[in-house]
Design a protein around this motif. Structure first.
Motif, short mmCIF file in Angstrom:
data_model
loop_
_atom_site.label_atom_id
_atom_site.label_comp_id
_atom_site.label_asym_id
_atom_site.label_seq_id
_atom_site.Cartn_x
_atom_site.Cartn_y
_atom_site.Cartn_z
N UNK A 1 10.08 -67.12 8.18
CA UNK A 1 8.86 -67.50 7.46
C UNK A 1 8.58 -66.60 6.26
N UNK A 2 9.51 -65.72 5.92
CA UNK A 2 9.39 -64.92 4.71
C UNK A 2 8.53 -63.69 4.84
N UNK A 3 8.32 -63.20 6.05
CA UNK A 3 7.51 -62.00 6.24
C UNK A 3 8.34 -60.72 6.24
N UNK A 4 9.63 -60.83 6.41
CA UNK A 4 10.51 -59.66 6.40
C UNK A 4 11.61 -59.86 5.39
N UNK A 5 11.93 -58.82 4.63
CA UNK A 5 13.04 -58.98 3.69
C UNK A 5 14.37 -58.94 4.42
N UNK A 6 15.28 -59.82 4.06
CA UNK A 6 16.62 -59.79 4.63
C UNK A 6 17.45 -58.70 3.98
N UNK A 7 18.69 -58.59 4.38
CA UNK A 7 19.49 -57.44 3.95
C UNK A 7 20.60 -57.76 2.95
N UNK A 8 20.46 -58.82 2.16
CA UNK A 8 21.42 -59.06 1.08
C UNK A 8 20.65 -59.11 -0.23
N UNK A 9 21.34 -58.87 -1.31
CA UNK A 9 20.67 -58.84 -2.62
C UNK A 9 20.04 -60.19 -2.96
N UNK A 10 20.79 -61.27 -2.77
CA UNK A 10 20.26 -62.61 -3.07
C UNK A 10 19.08 -62.93 -2.15
N UNK A 11 19.20 -62.61 -0.88
CA UNK A 11 18.10 -62.87 0.05
C UNK A 11 16.87 -62.05 -0.33
N UNK A 12 17.08 -60.83 -0.77
CA UNK A 12 15.96 -59.99 -1.19
C UNK A 12 15.26 -60.61 -2.40
N UNK A 13 16.05 -61.18 -3.32
CA UNK A 13 15.45 -61.84 -4.49
C UNK A 13 14.61 -63.04 -4.06
N UNK A 14 15.15 -63.83 -3.12
CA UNK A 14 14.41 -64.98 -2.62
C UNK A 14 13.15 -64.53 -1.87
N UNK A 15 13.25 -63.44 -1.14
CA UNK A 15 12.09 -62.90 -0.43
C UNK A 15 10.99 -62.53 -1.43
N UNK A 16 11.38 -61.89 -2.51
CA UNK A 16 10.40 -61.52 -3.55
C UNK A 16 9.73 -62.76 -4.12
N UNK A 17 10.51 -63.81 -4.34
CA UNK A 17 9.94 -65.06 -4.86
C UNK A 17 8.96 -65.67 -3.86
N UNK A 18 9.29 -65.59 -2.58
CA UNK A 18 8.38 -66.13 -1.56
C UNK A 18 7.08 -65.34 -1.50
N UNK A 19 7.16 -64.03 -1.71
CA UNK A 19 5.94 -63.22 -1.71
C UNK A 19 5.04 -63.61 -2.89
#
Length: 172
Positions: free
Chosen positions: A89-107
């Motif tokens: 649900x986007x509450x924790x950042x994942x551990x890859x660079x692309x996933x981290x970018x997507x996490x930032x976008x979700x925030x």
């Protein structure tokens, strides 16, 4: 899935019937195989229709176990069901660079939705149906809510989201 189906007092056939009524039929046999884990995959459309029929979110249906139960998040990557749910649900950042970018976008999206929610809440509070319980937010609170929306819209647009009504270089 079986636990939720049982909580609702539904048979596998009843779930199958409801998926058909929802426009995406899933057979009773497929449902039984999903529940036992013998059916290798579930596609997104099936997940969404099953979540709807079982009256839970798709994320809750995926990570149904107690928060500390170990689940396989990815092949050979095990996490607690609680951690898996929070990642989904986007509450924790994942551990890859692309996933981290997507996490930032979700925030960024979350901040935009929260800002819009505040303004909607103000609007509902002012509605006459609340009668003498209607609350008139202060002009400062309304101005702050609009400022938060404009800031969040600009941030969302900068992050690559399409924000309808937002025009860069204007005040919204």
């Amino acid at each position: 899935m079986k636990k939720r189906r049982t909580e609702l007092g539904l048979s596998a056939q009843a779930v199958a019937d409801r998926t058909a009524e929802a426009g995406h039929p899933i057979g009773r046999g497929a449902i039984a195989r999903m529940e036992t884990g013998s059916r290798g995959t579930v596609d997104v459309a099936e997940l969404v229709v099953l979540a709807n029929v079982l009256e839970v979110s798709p994320a809750a249906l995926l990570w149904h176990d107690a928060p500390d139960t170990q689940v396989e998040l990815f092949p050979d990557v095990h996490e607690s069901a609680g951690t898996a749910f929070r990642w989904t649900v986007g509450e924790l950042p994942p551990n890859t660079e692309e996933s981290a970018r997507q996490y930032s976008r979700l925030q960024v999206l979350r901040r935009l939705l929260n800002a819009r929610y505040v303004l909607t809440k103000f609007s509902k509070q002012r509605h006459p149906r609340h009668g003498k319980n209607a609350v008139e937010p202060s002009p400062e609170d309304v101005a702050a809510a609009y400022d938060a929306i404009h800031k969040a819209e600009a941030e969302a647009a900068a992050a690559g989201w399409t924000v309808h009504g937002y025009k860069a270089g204007t005040d919204g």
